[in-house]
Design an enzyme around this catalytic site. Structure first.
Site, PDB file in Angstrom:
ATOM      1  N   TRP A 106       0.829  -1.221   0.000  1.00  0.00           N
ATOM      2  CA  TRP A 106       0.000   0.000   0.000  1.00  0.00           C
ATOM      3  C   TRP A 106       0.853   1.257   0.000  1.00  0.00           C
ATOM      4  O   TRP A 106       0.575   2.208  -0.751  1.00  0.00           O
ATOM      5  CB  TRP A 106      -0.993  -0.024   1.171  1.00  0.00           C
ATOM      6  N   ASP A 175      -1.210   6.646   6.534  1.00  0.00           N
ATOM      7  CA  ASP A 175      -2.340   5.833   6.080  1.00  0.00           C
ATOM      8  C   ASP A 175      -2.678   4.865   7.218  1.00  0.00           C
ATOM      9  O   ASP A 175      -1.944   3.926   7.478  1.00  0.00           O
ATOM     10  CB  ASP A 175      -1.936   5.068   4.808  1.00  0.00           C
ATOM     11  N   LYS A 199     -12.709  -1.144   7.050  1.00  0.00           N
ATOM     12  CA  LYS A 199     -12.053  -2.195   7.840  1.00  0.00           C
ATOM     13  C   LYS A 199     -12.419  -2.070   9.323  1.00  0.00           C
ATOM     14  O   LYS A 199     -13.058  -2.948   9.871  1.00  0.00           O
ATOM     15  CB  LYS A 199     -10.551  -2.143   7.646  1.00  0.00           C
TER      16      LYS A 199
HETATM   17  N1  PLP Z   1      -4.365   1.597   2.362  1.00  0.00           N
HETATM   18  C1  PLP Z   1      -4.459   0.430   3.031  1.00  0.00           C
HETATM   19  C2  PLP Z   1      -3.607   0.218   4.236  1.00  0.00           C
HETATM   20  C3  PLP Z   1      -5.339  -0.556   2.588  1.00  0.00           C
HETATM   21  O1  PLP Z   1      -5.428  -1.719   3.254  1.00  0.00           O
HETATM   22  C4  PLP Z   1      -6.130  -0.329   1.452  1.00  0.00           C
HETATM   23  C5  PLP Z   1      -7.087  -1.344   0.975  1.00  0.00           C
HETATM   24  O2  PLP Z   1      -7.164  -2.438   1.422  1.00  0.00           O
HETATM   25  C6  PLP Z   1      -5.987   0.900   0.787  1.00  0.00           C
HETATM   26  C7  PLP Z   1      -5.115   1.836   1.276  1.00  0.00           C
HETATM   27  C8  PLP Z   1      -6.793   1.194  -0.427  1.00  0.00           C
HETATM   28  O3  PLP Z   1      -8.079   1.513  -0.029  1.00  0.00           O
HETATM   29  P1  PLP Z   1      -9.272   1.649  -1.056  1.00  0.00           P
HETATM   30  O4  PLP Z   1      -9.562   0.297  -1.593  1.00  0.00           O
HETATM   31  O5  PLP Z   1     -10.363   2.215  -0.180  1.00  0.00           O
HETATM   32  O6  PLP Z   1      -8.861   2.607  -2.116  1.00  0.00           O
END
Ligand code: PLP
Length: 369
Positions: A106, A175, A199
């Site tokens: 991520w 994040d 989540k």
């Molecule tokens: N950041 C993290 C830590 C994630 O686990 C995720 C998705 O699982 C994201 C970002 C991306 O999120 P989204 O699918 O809402 O764009």
């Protein structure tokens, strides 16, 4: 299948607390005696105004957010924020970089997105093997960076920071999509925190942003208006139609957390649950293998292989099939890493986790050589 027979260990969208769903079911057809569904409320109505304000107040009290931080509710998910962060915070002057601490897929994606807008400095040597966090003494931080980005919990690789990086005055962007509200954090150490809801804090559709107010108003001139923190703040997150239902669910989840021990309660539960799974792994004489270094093992997502470090396809399939027969679902590891992943967000109970841990022990006893 009946809900009470299913134990959902999904990495997201994740299980929601039963109490939240029961309340949502009531409000779906008639919200608080208004005669309309909560989904049908105008985002300009008094009823919705009180939903969004209460959600913000509850988040503020749960995380003890200081006065000089703003809370925004936006759309576009975590991925949207990978773009919003550079667009709002990057300084394009020569020598100024955006620093990215990449510890999993991520933060890797976030860095890649930021490269579209300006100069990105990778703080750690490039790798594809995300199993640890090198010591801070080895980090290559640029003192002139416009911000430092990291991901507090890498949902796919199961790498979680157990500390807040020191950036010597450079705004820290985090994040927290997969571990917000699961431990106490000192908000004043951060410039921006963002988290997708699906989540630990609600259903998909809404992303929460917590931003120190002096960081508003630095956006690049061509930023999309819906991603502009300043515009969103000036309009109290009602610049355009917000994800009303998702904000409503988030409010219910915040309330549920308050009634279940607050962040301390969530933190305690997270340690107990993840401890149950890691204990089985650590006492399996190498039958279950978690590749992540002990000092940064995630309390939210526990990835492991079965049979060896590379995993045995036959055993892993058998494990998933048998677990599913017993009602334990969504345990398959992310397609990029394979194996098994147990996600233990706040709505997953200690009892459910104990049942999974017992199943793991049983499976071990039947299949160890
Ligand atoms: N950041 C993290 C830590 C994630 O686990 C995720 C998705 O699982 C994201 C970002 C991306 O999120 P989204 O699918 O809402 O764009």
């Amino acid at each position: 299948k009946e809900r009470e027979h299913v134990m959902n260990f999904s990495p997201g969208p994740a299980k929601l607390p039963d109490e939240v769903l029961v309340q949502a079911q009531k409000d779906l057809t008639n919200y608080a005696g208004t005669g309309v569904s909560v989904m049908e409320l105008s985002h300009r109505s008094k009823d919705f105004e009180s939903i969004i304000q209460r959600a913000e107040q509850d988040l503020r009290s749960l995380l003890d957010i200081p006065e000089n931080y703003k809370v925004l509710f936006m759309q576009g998910g975590g991925t949207g924020q990978f773009c919003a962060v550079p667009c709002n915070l990057m300084d394009l002057k020569p020598g100024r970089t955006a620093d990215y601490i990449v510890t999993g897929c991520w933060s890797e994606k976030a860095a890649k997105e930021a490269e579209k807008y300006g100069s990105v400095n990778l703080v750690l040597p490039k790798t594809k093997k995300y199993t640890g966090i090198p010591p801070e003494s080895e980090w290559n931080l640029n003192p002139d960076a416009s911000y430092v980005f990291y991901c507090a919990n890498e949902t796919v690789h199961g790498v979680e920071f157990q500390f807040i990086p020191e950036t010597n005055g450079v705004p820290l962007v985090c994040d927290m999509s997969s571990n917000i509200l699961t431990r106490q954090v000192d908000i004043s150490k951060f410039g921006v925190i963002f988290a997708g809801a699906q989540k630990n804090i609600g259903c998909a559709g809404c992303t929460v942003i917590i931003i120190r107010e002096d960081l508003l108003g630095r956006a690049l001139p061509n930023i999309p208006a819906v991603f502009c923190y300043n515009t969103m703040n000036t309009n109290n997150s009602l610049f355009n139609t917000p994800p009303t239902y998702s904000i409503y669910i988030m409010g219910l989840v915040f309330n549920w957390k308050k009634e279940n021990g607050g962040v301390d309660g969530m933190e305690e539960n997270s340690l107990v649950k993840s401890g149950l799974i890691y204990d089985v792994i650590d006492n399996s004489s190498g039958f279950y293998v978690c590749p992540v270094n002990i000092d940064c093992r995630s309390r939210m997502n526990v990835p492991f292989r079965i049979g060896s470090a590379e995993g045995c396809d036959v055993l892993e399939k058998k494990f998933l099939d048998q677990a599913a027969e017993l009602g334990m679902i969504q345990l398959k590891g992310h397609r990029s890493v394979g194996g098994i992943r147990v996600s233990l967000y706040n709505a997953v109970t200690v009892e459910e986790t104990q049942i999974l841990a017992d199943f793991m022990k049983d499976f071990l006893n039947k299949h160890r050589n």
